[in-house]
Write an enzyme that holds these catalytic residues in place. Structure first.
Site, short mmCIF file in Angstrom:
data_model
loop_
_atom_site.label_atom_id
_atom_site.label_comp_id
_atom_site.label_asym_id
_atom_site.label_seq_id
_atom_site.Cartn_x
_atom_site.Cartn_y
_atom_site.Cartn_z
N ASP A 86 52.23 -36.98 -71.12
CA ASP A 86 53.36 -36.67 -70.44
C ASP A 86 54.04 -35.32 -71.00
OD1 ASP A 86 53.21 -38.76 -68.91
OD2 ASP A 86 55.10 -39.35 -69.38
N HIS A 107 49.39 -39.23 -63.01
CA HIS A 107 50.66 -39.72 -63.50
C HIS A 107 51.69 -39.08 -62.34
CE1 HIS A 107 54.36 -39.80 -65.75
NE2 HIS A 107 53.69 -40.69 -66.40
N ASP A 155 55.25 -46.73 -69.79
CA ASP A 155 54.13 -46.54 -68.87
C ASP A 155 52.82 -45.93 -69.64
OD1 ASP A 155 55.59 -44.34 -69.15
OD2 ASP A 155 54.97 -43.38 -67.23
N HIS A 156 52.80 -46.08 -70.82
CA HIS A 156 51.73 -45.63 -71.68
C HIS A 156 50.85 -46.45 -72.60
CE1 HIS A 156 51.70 -41.36 -69.65
NE2 HIS A 156 53.05 -41.84 -69.45
N HIS A 171 51.97 -41.50 -76.15
CA HIS A 171 53.31 -41.51 -76.68
C HIS A 171 53.74 -42.77 -76.25
CE1 HIS A 171 53.81 -40.40 -72.44
NE2 HIS A 171 55.05 -40.65 -72.33
N HIS A 219 57.76 -33.46 -74.52
CA HIS A 219 58.37 -34.49 -73.76
C HIS A 219 59.32 -35.10 -74.12
CE1 HIS A 219 57.76 -37.66 -70.71
NE2 HIS A 219 57.45 -38.48 -71.44
N HIS A 255 56.20 -44.13 -74.37
CA HIS A 255 57.04 -44.83 -73.17
C HIS A 255 56.10 -45.88 -72.74
CE1 HIS A 255 59.43 -41.15 -72.22
NE2 HIS A 255 60.21 -42.10 -72.63
ZN LIG Z 1 54.82 -41.64 -68.33
ZN LIG Z 2 56.47 -40.30 -71.02
#
Ligand SMILES: [Zn+2]
Ligand SMILES: [Zn+2]
Length: 321
Positions: free
Chosen positions: A216, A286, A107-108, A103, A193, A105
């Site tokens: 997530d 995570h 951090d990904h 997805h 999510h 975000h």
């Molecule tokens: Zn995340």
């Molecule tokens: Zn996320």
């Protein structure tokens, strides 16, 4: 700059599914450079980044992992530092073959484009397929455009093959079989999510083992179904008592706390998901909060153990499973 997409030329490839998204089997392309051979020849899973959230930290990188089959690299998520972590794991960047984004975000996905560019600058000469939610194609095109100067310079100065034609982007919008090649069959499921839609979990079925990456999600029945009987489930984990401390760092603490609890999975529920799916090994990753010295590995294990009877591993950056 032209971006290759499987919207065109798909007749040359085996079609898996055409409902709802571009989901096309990738053609087989031999890799010129192989990753370090595993002595057993087995499918390898290496955690590259295990901390939740995009904030750079001393002790853990944001989300990414690599699955290696026959020395070809299937990367899932591209948090900050993914290329560096591959190098630290002794995975040659030219072994990159597929990239899956769960997805959008940061951090990904923060280093999604960087991984492609740096793999190419490290000698990648062969096709890479990338998979994930829209607007992955636009993100790819704009990243190449943003870095056009460097790319053009290296083509002239170093004689490199053009980058954009190597990269084939596939946007996914629903759960289905994603792709199949000589090494793996990959499936995805829509997970929960909010407010990010779509968000995916991925399952890799290789000859010798099956591996599921949750991405997530809050507690997800679709993920339980996707992960049925898997050898390994890598699942995000939230330590609920610590959320208050985490939220206290920001002005809108109550809103942040509610947001965190509504789109992540408590480690107790992670245990319930793993038990319901009947997976053999549960890998916690995570971590939210990340790098919290007050939460020991045993505390994470105890949380998941309350519902899950199988093998539990507390994920660490560069841990091979
Ligand atoms: Zn995340
Ligand atoms: Zn996320």
């Amino acid at each position: 700059m032209k971006l290759h997409s499987d919207k065109i030329g798909i007749s040359r490839r085996r079609f898996i599914s055409q409902t709802g998204a571009m989901m096309v089997c990738a053609a087989v392309h031999p890799r010129l450079t192989a990753a370090r051979a595993a002595p057993s020849g087995k499918t390898r899973l290496i955690l590259l980044g295990t901390g939740g959230g995009p904030r750079p930290r001393k002790n853990s990188f944001p989300s990414s992992q690599v699955i290696l089959v026959n020395n070809q690299a299937y990367v899932v998520d591209c948090g900050d530092g993914v290329a560096t972590q591959l190098a630290r794991a002794d995975v040659p960047l030219p072994a990159l073959r597929h990239v899956f984004i769960t997805h959008h975000h940061s951090d990904h996905n923060a280093d999604y484009g960087a991984l492609l560019l740096l793999a190419w600058a490290s000698g990648l000469e062969t096709r890479v397929d990338t998979w994930g939610p829209p607007p992955l194609a636009r993100m790819t095109r704009l990243f190449f455009e943003m870095n056009g100067y460097d790319i053009r310079t290296r083509i002239v100065d170093e004689g490199r093959t053009p980058l954009a034609p190597l990269v084939h982007v596939h946007e996914l919008t629903r759960g289905a079989t994603v792709m199949q090649d000589e090494n793996v069959t990959v499936k995805c499921a829509l997970v929960d999510h909010p407010p990010v839609k779509p968000a995916f979990a991925y399952r890799f079925d290789a000859r010798d083992r099956s591996i599921v990456i949750s991405g997530d999600t809050c507690r997800s029945d679709a993920l339980i179904q996707l992960a049925q009987g898997a050898d390994v489930l890598v699942h995000e984990a939230l330590y609920v008592p610590a959320v208050d401390r985490l939220a206290a760092r920001v002005p809108n603490a109550a809103t942040l706390k509610n947001s965190i609890l509504s789109h992540h999975t408590s480690v107790e529920d992670v245990g319930r998901v793993a038990e319901a799916a009947g997976v053999k090994t549960l890998v916690l990753s995570h971590f939210v909060p990340p790098d919290d010295p007050n939460i020991t590995d045993q505390m994470w294990i105890d949380g998941a153990r309350s519902a899950y009877k199988g093998h539990i591993i507390v994920g660490k950056d560069l841990l091979e499973i």
